[in-house]
Motif scaffolding. Structure first.
Motif, PDB file in Angstrom:
ATOM      1  N   LEU A 294      77.222  38.532  28.704  1.00  0.00           N
ATOM      2  CA  LEU A 294      77.362  37.759  29.924  1.00  0.00           C
ATOM      3  C   LEU A 294      75.918  37.295  30.549  1.00  0.00           C
ATOM      4  O   LEU A 294      75.822  36.093  31.172  1.00  0.00           O
ATOM      5  CB  LEU A 294      78.203  38.499  31.148  1.00  0.00           C
ATOM      6  CG  LEU A 294      79.827  38.554  30.677  1.00  0.00           C
ATOM      7  CD1 LEU A 294      80.532  39.279  31.760  1.00  0.00           C
ATOM      8  CD2 LEU A 294      80.532  37.252  30.042  1.00  0.00           C
ATOM      9  N   ALA A 295      75.139  38.210  30.545  1.00  0.00           N
ATOM     10  CA  ALA A 295      73.659  38.134  30.956  1.00  0.00           C
ATOM     11  C   ALA A 295      73.277  36.497  30.398  1.00  0.00           C
ATOM     12  O   ALA A 295      72.567  35.730  30.844  1.00  0.00           O
ATOM     13  CB  ALA A 295      72.773  39.048  31.083  1.00  0.00           C
ATOM     14  N   ALA A 320      84.236  30.403  34.667  1.00  0.00           N
ATOM     15  CA  ALA A 320      85.027  31.184  33.408  1.00  0.00           C
ATOM     16  C   ALA A 320      84.446  32.588  33.164  1.00  0.00           C
ATOM     17  O   ALA A 320      85.369  33.564  32.986  1.00  0.00           O
ATOM     18  CB  ALA A 320      84.603  30.339  32.016  1.00  0.00           C
ATOM     19  N   VAL A 321      83.329  32.965  33.752  1.00  0.00           N
ATOM     20  CA  VAL A 321      82.753  34.498  33.771  1.00  0.00           C
ATOM     21  C   VAL A 321      83.661  35.219  34.857  1.00  0.00           C
ATOM     22  O   VAL A 321      84.303  36.266  34.426  1.00  0.00           O
ATOM     23  CB  VAL A 321      81.369  34.338  33.818  1.00  0.00           C
ATOM     24  CG1 VAL A 321      80.981  35.887  34.110  1.00  0.00           C
ATOM     25  CG2 VAL A 321      80.654  33.806  32.440  1.00  0.00           C
ATOM     26  N   ARG A 322      83.762  34.443  35.899  1.00  0.00           N
ATOM     27  CA  ARG A 322      84.608  35.043  36.927  1.00  0.00           C
ATOM     28  C   ARG A 322      86.005  35.584  36.680  1.00  0.00           C
ATOM     29  O   ARG A 322      86.575  36.636  36.743  1.00  0.00           O
ATOM     30  CB  ARG A 322      84.565  34.344  38.262  1.00  0.00           C
ATOM     31  CG  ARG A 322      83.498  34.911  39.288  1.00  0.00           C
ATOM     32  CD  ARG A 322      83.376  34.349  40.647  1.00  0.00           C
ATOM     33  NE  ARG A 322      82.132  33.998  41.075  1.00  0.00           N
ATOM     34  CZ  ARG A 322      81.633  32.691  40.779  1.00  0.00           C
ATOM     35  NH1 ARG A 322      82.144  31.788  40.407  1.00  0.00           N
ATOM     36  NH2 ARG A 322      80.261  32.751  41.144  1.00  0.00           N
ATOM     37  N   SER A 323      86.603  34.439  35.827  1.00  0.00           N
ATOM     38  CA  SER A 323      87.806  34.538  35.709  1.00  0.00           C
ATOM     39  C   SER A 323      88.082  35.698  34.521  1.00  0.00           C
ATOM     40  O   SER A 323      89.080  36.452  34.512  1.00  0.00           O
ATOM     41  CB  SER A 323      88.682  33.291  35.218  1.00  0.00           C
ATOM     42  OG  SER A 323      88.748  33.128  33.888  1.00  0.00           O
ATOM     43  N   GLY A 348      82.705  37.056  24.430  1.00  0.00           N
ATOM     44  CA  GLY A 348      82.579  35.820  24.130  1.00  0.00           C
ATOM     45  C   GLY A 348      83.712  34.795  23.768  1.00  0.00           C
ATOM     46  O   GLY A 348      83.990  33.630  24.677  1.00  0.00           O
ATOM     47  N   ASP A 349      84.633  35.422  23.067  1.00  0.00           N
ATOM     48  CA  ASP A 349      86.146  34.858  22.821  1.00  0.00           C
ATOM     49  C   ASP A 349      86.686  34.416  24.073  1.00  0.00           C
ATOM     50  O   ASP A 349      87.236  33.397  24.496  1.00  0.00           O
ATOM     51  CB  ASP A 349      86.923  35.590  22.167  1.00  0.00           C
ATOM     52  CG  ASP A 349      86.632  35.715  20.728  1.00  0.00           C
ATOM     53  OD1 ASP A 349      85.575  34.724  19.981  1.00  0.00           O
ATOM     54  OD2 ASP A 349      87.049  36.735  20.101  1.00  0.00           O
ATOM     55  N   ALA A 350      86.742  35.605  25.028  1.00  0.00           N
ATOM     56  CA  ALA A 350      87.409  35.341  26.465  1.00  0.00           C
ATOM     57  C   ALA A 350      86.615  34.336  27.214  1.00  0.00           C
ATOM     58  O   ALA A 350      87.477  33.439  27.934  1.00  0.00           O
ATOM     59  CB  ALA A 350      87.547  36.712  26.934  1.00  0.00           C
ATOM     60  N   VAL A 351      85.471  34.170  27.187  1.00  0.00           N
ATOM     61  CA  VAL A 351      84.652  33.369  28.084  1.00  0.00           C
ATOM     62  C   VAL A 351      85.202  31.657  27.523  1.00  0.00           C
ATOM     63  O   VAL A 351      85.577  30.857  28.387  1.00  0.00           O
ATOM     64  CB  VAL A 351      83.476  33.404  28.303  1.00  0.00           C
ATOM     65  CG1 VAL A 351      82.614  32.254  28.911  1.00  0.00           C
ATOM     66  CG2 VAL A 351      82.979  34.734  28.881  1.00  0.00           C
TER      67      VAL A 351
END
Ligand code: IPM
Ligand code: MG
Length: 367
Positions: A294-295, A320-323, A348-351
């Motif tokens: 995420l960073a 997207a990161v927040r979600s 990464g997939d999730a973002v």
């Protein structure tokens, strides 16, 4: 727009790969070109910052950087160590302004080592001068004691140094950033002991006359280190030198839950930038699909905002990161009871999936 991609060592390639996937699904026009840097470049080409890598980074509009370093290079002469690659890039590209925002995402309030009420809603910005100070001061080196009698009597020295224009330009950057935020700037120094930082304080005070709408306070670095864990929300923008900024930004990272969450932008005078996570190469977890991407993904968002002028695309990534965090997914560094632990790639997939969901769609502007 051309982005030089320098994944580097350790977890660098893994986290950069995820950031690239995120960038690629945004439907923006840019070109990428990869090159070796750090230990990887030393192995292949005998130097941590080979001329071709420097040339690519110089020609590109932006650089996306992973991390460099490995303990196995500790015995190499300093000029060949992986860290020289990032220091060389900062210096050669004139990237004097380092932005390290420390934001505590609501979902991670409990991942911080501090009490939740101290960090809830935290949003501070550390601006670190990046091409001066004791990192680059001359002279530096080692010498034997005059009698040369004992190997143990060798001494080593590094020189702390700032020139007026170096302080002025970072002060302008910091006042301008503060003006856009909470209008409060804390300049961190060690003026009670070090001549360099008395000078720093004097120059920042002079530059302040051009920004009367910003409230300026001066704080000694030891006190700043303490205040950061006592009442971090009392800060808005912090500006400091290279060395103190290195230390305080790691400290600030822990307020946000993990250094794996902290992005950074290193900018020159014209908005060109190098974007890298604030964390290192973490060789102990490299190649294991453990590192938090995420960073680096958030650093890519900073790249869109600062260099590519794609503010809405940057915001899309950030939301997207927040979600994803809201859905409970956690890499090991931010995991605590209740969340679902995932690896680097799955994060990464999730973002990427969150970006594809309706509701996160925003129209991006062509430059
Ligand atoms: C950072 C790092 C670097 C620094 C190292 C890798 C040279 O700690 O970016 O904070 O000291 O600046
Ligand atoms: Mg550091």
């Amino acid at each position: 727009m051309k982005i030089a991609v320098l994944p580097g060592d350790g977890v660098g390639p893994e986290v950069v790969a995820q950031a690239l996937r995120v960038l690629q699904c945004l439907d923006l026009k840019f070109e990428t070109e990869m090159a070796l840097v750090g230990g990887a470049a030393y192995e292949a080409q005998g130097h941590p910052l080979p001329p071709a890598t420097l040339a690519l980074a110089t020609a590109a509009d932006a650089v996306l950087f992973g991390a460099v370093g490995d303990w196995k290079y500790d015995k190499l002469e300093r000029a060949l160590r992986p860290e020289q690659a990032i220091l060389g890039l900062r210096k050669q590209l004139g990237l004097f302004a380092n932005f390290r925002p420390a934001i505590c995402y609501e979902q991670l309030t409990h991942a911080s080592s501090l009490k939740p009420e101290l960090v809830a809603g935290l949003d501070i910005l550390i601006i670190r001068e990046l091409t001066g100070d004791i990192y680059f001061g001359q002279p530096r080196g080692r010498r034997k004691a005059p009698d040369g009698a004992f190997a143990g009597a060798d001494e080593a020295f590094d020189t702390m140094r700032y020139a007026r224009p170096e302080i002025e330009r970072i002060a302008h950057v910091a006042f301008q950033a503060a003006r856009k935020r909470g209008k409060k700037l804390t300049s961190v120094d060690k003026a009670n002991v070090l001549e360099t930082f008395q000078f720093w304080k004097d120059v920042v005070t002079q530059v302040h006359t051009e920004y009367p709408e910003v409230q300026l306070e001066h704080m000694y670095v030891d006190n700043a280190a303490m205040q950061l864990v006592r009442a971090p929300k009392a800060f808005d923008v912090i500006v400091t030198g290279n060395m103190f900024g290195d230390i305080l930004s790691d400290e600030a990272a822990m307020l946000t839950g993990s250094i794996g969450m902290l992005p950074s932008a290193s900018l020159d005078a014209n908005g060109k930038g190098l974007y890298e996570p604030s964390h290192g190469s973490a060789p102990d977890i490299a190649g294991k699909d453990i590192a938090n991407p995420l960073a680096t993904i958030l650093s890519a968002a900073m790249m869109l905002r600062f260099t590519l002028n794609q503010t809405s695309a940057a915001e899309r990534i950030e939301s997207a990161v927040r979600s994803v965090l809201g859905s409970g997914l956690r890499t090991a560094d931010i995991w605590s009871a209740g969340g679902t632990q995932v690896g680097t790639r799955a994060m990464g997939d999730a973002v990427v999936a969150a970006l594809a969901r309706p509701g996160t769609k925003t129209i991006t502007t062509e430059r």
